[in-house]
Every structure is written in C-alpha cells, then in structure tokens.
Scaffold this motif. Sequence first.
Motif, mmCIF file in Angstrom:
data_model
loop_
_atom_site.group_PDB
_atom_site.id
_atom_site.type_symbol
_atom_site.label_atom_id
_atom_site.label_comp_id
_atom_site.label_asym_id
_atom_site.label_seq_id
_atom_site.Cartn_x
_atom_site.Cartn_y
_atom_site.Cartn_z
ATOM 1 N N ALA A 1 27.182 -31.648 25.099
ATOM 2 C CA ALA A 1 28.415 -30.998 25.542
ATOM 3 C C ALA A 1 28.207 -29.492 25.722
ATOM 4 O O ALA A 1 28.770 -28.885 26.644
ATOM 5 N N THR A 2 27.395 -28.893 24.862
ATOM 6 C CA THR A 2 27.088 -27.471 24.997
ATOM 7 C C THR A 2 26.313 -27.204 26.279
ATOM 8 O O THR A 2 26.601 -26.246 27.020
ATOM 9 N N LEU B 1 26.461 -18.244 22.530
ATOM 10 C CA LEU B 1 27.147 -19.406 21.976
ATOM 11 C C LEU B 1 28.038 -18.981 20.817
ATOM 12 O O LEU B 1 27.602 -18.240 19.926
ATOM 13 N N ALA B 2 29.283 -19.455 20.839
ATOM 14 C CA ALA B 2 30.222 -19.223 19.736
ATOM 15 C C ALA B 2 30.610 -20.577 19.167
ATOM 16 O O ALA B 2 31.350 -21.342 19.789
ATOM 17 N N PHE B 3 30.072 -20.904 17.998
ATOM 18 C CA PHE B 3 30.356 -22.178 17.346
ATOM 19 C C PHE B 3 31.639 -22.022 16.536
ATOM 20 O O PHE B 3 31.692 -21.251 15.577
ATOM 21 N N SER B 4 32.673 -22.753 16.931
ATOM 22 C CA SER B 4 34.004 -22.530 16.367
ATOM 23 C C SER B 4 34.437 -23.659 15.441
ATOM 24 O O SER B 4 34.177 -24.837 15.710
ATOM 25 N N THR B 5 35.123 -23.252 14.369
ATOM 26 C CA THR B 5 35.710 -24.222 13.450
ATOM 27 C C THR B 5 37.005 -23.652 12.882
ATOM 28 O O THR B 5 37.344 -22.494 13.115
ATOM 29 N N TRP C 1 23.869 -16.447 18.989
ATOM 30 C CA TRP C 1 24.957 -17.352 18.621
ATOM 31 C C TRP C 1 25.584 -16.882 17.315
ATOM 32 O O TRP C 1 24.968 -16.135 16.556
ATOM 33 N N GLN C 2 26.816 -17.331 17.089
ATOM 34 C CA GLN C 2 27.512 -16.977 15.848
ATOM 35 C C GLN C 2 28.522 -18.062 15.518
ATOM 36 O O GLN C 2 29.099 -18.684 16.419
#
Length: 380
Positions: A173-174, A191-195, A247-248
Amino acid sequence: MSDTRTPSQTDPAPYDALLLLSFGGPEGPEDVVPFLENVTRGRGIPRERLTEVGKHYFLFGGVSPINAQNRELLGALRKDFADHGLDLQVYWGNRNWAPYLVDALREIADDGHRRVLVLATSAYAGYSGCRQYRENLADALAQLAAEGRPELTVDKLRHFYNHPGFVGPMTDATLAALAELPAEVRDGARLAFSTHSIPTAMAETSGAPDDPARGTPGGAYVAQHLDVARLIAAAVAERTGVADRPWQLVYQSRSGAPHIPWLEPDICDHLAAERADGAEAVVMVPIGFVSDHMEVKYDLDTEAVAKAAELGLPVARAATVGADPRFAAAVRDLVLERAAVQRGEPVTRCALGALGPSHDRCATACCPNPRAPRPAAAEA
C-alpha cells in the motif's frame, strides 16, 4: 507459511468459534450521538459537547465506514477458512455499536460453542487496543453468567502488528501511494507512519514481558509501531532503489484534555515541519489502523490533506490492510498457531522485525486501566 497443511494443521481444536471484536460506529445521523455516548460512558461529557464532537461523522452522512469494512473482513475470513478446510464459525461483535459484543457472545453460546478465540481489530499493545477489549469481554461474560447461560472460555489472539500478513499489505500500500505522486517528487517523498495518539502515561505503561514475574517494562505501544515502520521503510527502500528515505512515526486523533501530555508530533504539525525542512512530498502510512474507518477518512484524508494543500506539499495516503486476503490468511495462521499451543504441539510463530512474536496471554499488570482496576478476560 505454506497453504498446504496436514489434517492436524487445519484443526482449530480446542476452539470452536472465532469472534471478530471491533470498535463499532454509527450507520446513520440518528446513531451518532448515542454512539458517542457509548464511547464516553462514565466520563460525564454533556450531550451538547458530543454533538460538536460528532461533526466528523455528520460530514459523512452520520455513517462511519468501520461497520461496512468489518463486514468485508468477516466475509474474507469466512472465505479463507472455507477455502483452506478450517472448520471454525466466525462471529462479529462491537464494543460501542450494533452488533454488540454481549449479543455476539450470547449467539455463540446459544449455538452451542464453548471455547472462543477473539480477534480484536487492533494490532498493538496498549490499554485502548488490548486491555479495554478484554475488560469488555469480562463484562459481557459476567452478563451471560447472570442470565444463566453456559460458561464460555475466551482467549484473545496475540498482537499481529509484525505478522507478514499485516506488514506485507502495508508495504504494498505504501508503494502504491508513492506511485500516486507526481514522478518528479516520487524519489524525494518522505514517509509518515501514522497511528492513534494516546496519553504519554498510557504509552509508558503499555505492554508486558513474556514472564509476568519480571514486571511490566512499558513502552510497547511506541516500540511496536517503530518496529513496523522500520520494516516497511526498509522494504520500500529495497523495492524502489531509494536508500535513506526519511521517515518518522507520527500521531493523530488526539481527543484528551490540553493539559495532559499525549504522544507527538501530530500529523498536521509534522507536515508543516516537513515542508519547512524542504520535503518534496510525503506519503502518510496509517500503520496504526486495520481499516479505513473514520479516524483515517477524517484525520488523514480530510484534515491532513487540507493542511498539505495549504502548505503546497504533495501528499498521498496508503491504504490500510482491510480485507486483504493476506491478512485473512494471517488470522488463519494465528488461529492454528494458538490451537496447536493449546494442544501442546510444537509450532512455528510467524513474526518479522526485532521484537519477535508477542505473548499469548496478557499479564495482569500490563496496559493498566488509567482510571481504576477492572476485571479483564484472557489474562495469564
């Protein structure tokens, strides 16, 4: 894992039912405030405030996507189980809206089942994503006992955040989201990995070791997300040929009082910081969510996209795993793994990254209730 299994590897015994346990959501404008009353029960929030909070739902006709997506996942699980000879009936119940958890467990008991596995639609350790569901299970089981129904034994499947059937779809998906960006900014996209943001105090007490006697180290919520982010970032780098893509891990959907510290940075603040730092584009990767429900549709697709447009920053958003067949297969794998463990058989546990497979049963002290201790099902 291979799809070719011996007869014993398609045996779910001692379990005879699987419960898909989720958050729930309104399915019409008239449902919104009653739904939010369920979510916030016991906190004394005025109805007028709930109407204000519900504006996100009203923007979408008062309908959260989560129930429809759970129906899709339910169908995917049933199809995968049937296709692979796994004879296990699958039910669905929610914490906060119909079909309610207690009704699902009542149906399970009335259908003659007694040993139930539970798949919660939250991949990580933490109070809201794990222990609160187990508290809900304890409450529902107590209600059934008060009704004189037969006793059910309930076990929760382990956290699946680092299972290949979750990481693989999120990686693809990324990559698909990267491909949506203009070609000239694609290689420079970050990339921003969100939660979901949670109070820092809750994050610090999340998780427990395999040996409950060693105490609760905490910090599992953040550590698990970081491990998944590293896995996806590494896979994306390998498949795109772009090494060292920044990324973060970022957060969204904060809902608490302003004076209480919550995990940061917020996704919108992060986008502003990235733009100021010269970022060409950002792909938002919602690793904290199993499906594209309201907090993804509003907080990312609406608020964060609007913020990016204001900044002149190209963004794309990766899809969640949803009803991906690989995720359904991962659930089957986890079911058979747990069944084999209960039968005392050797088993290979699938897990990627540095943290390894999580524990089967939660320690009593892990992910404590931030308000007051309450009974929880499926404890060590």
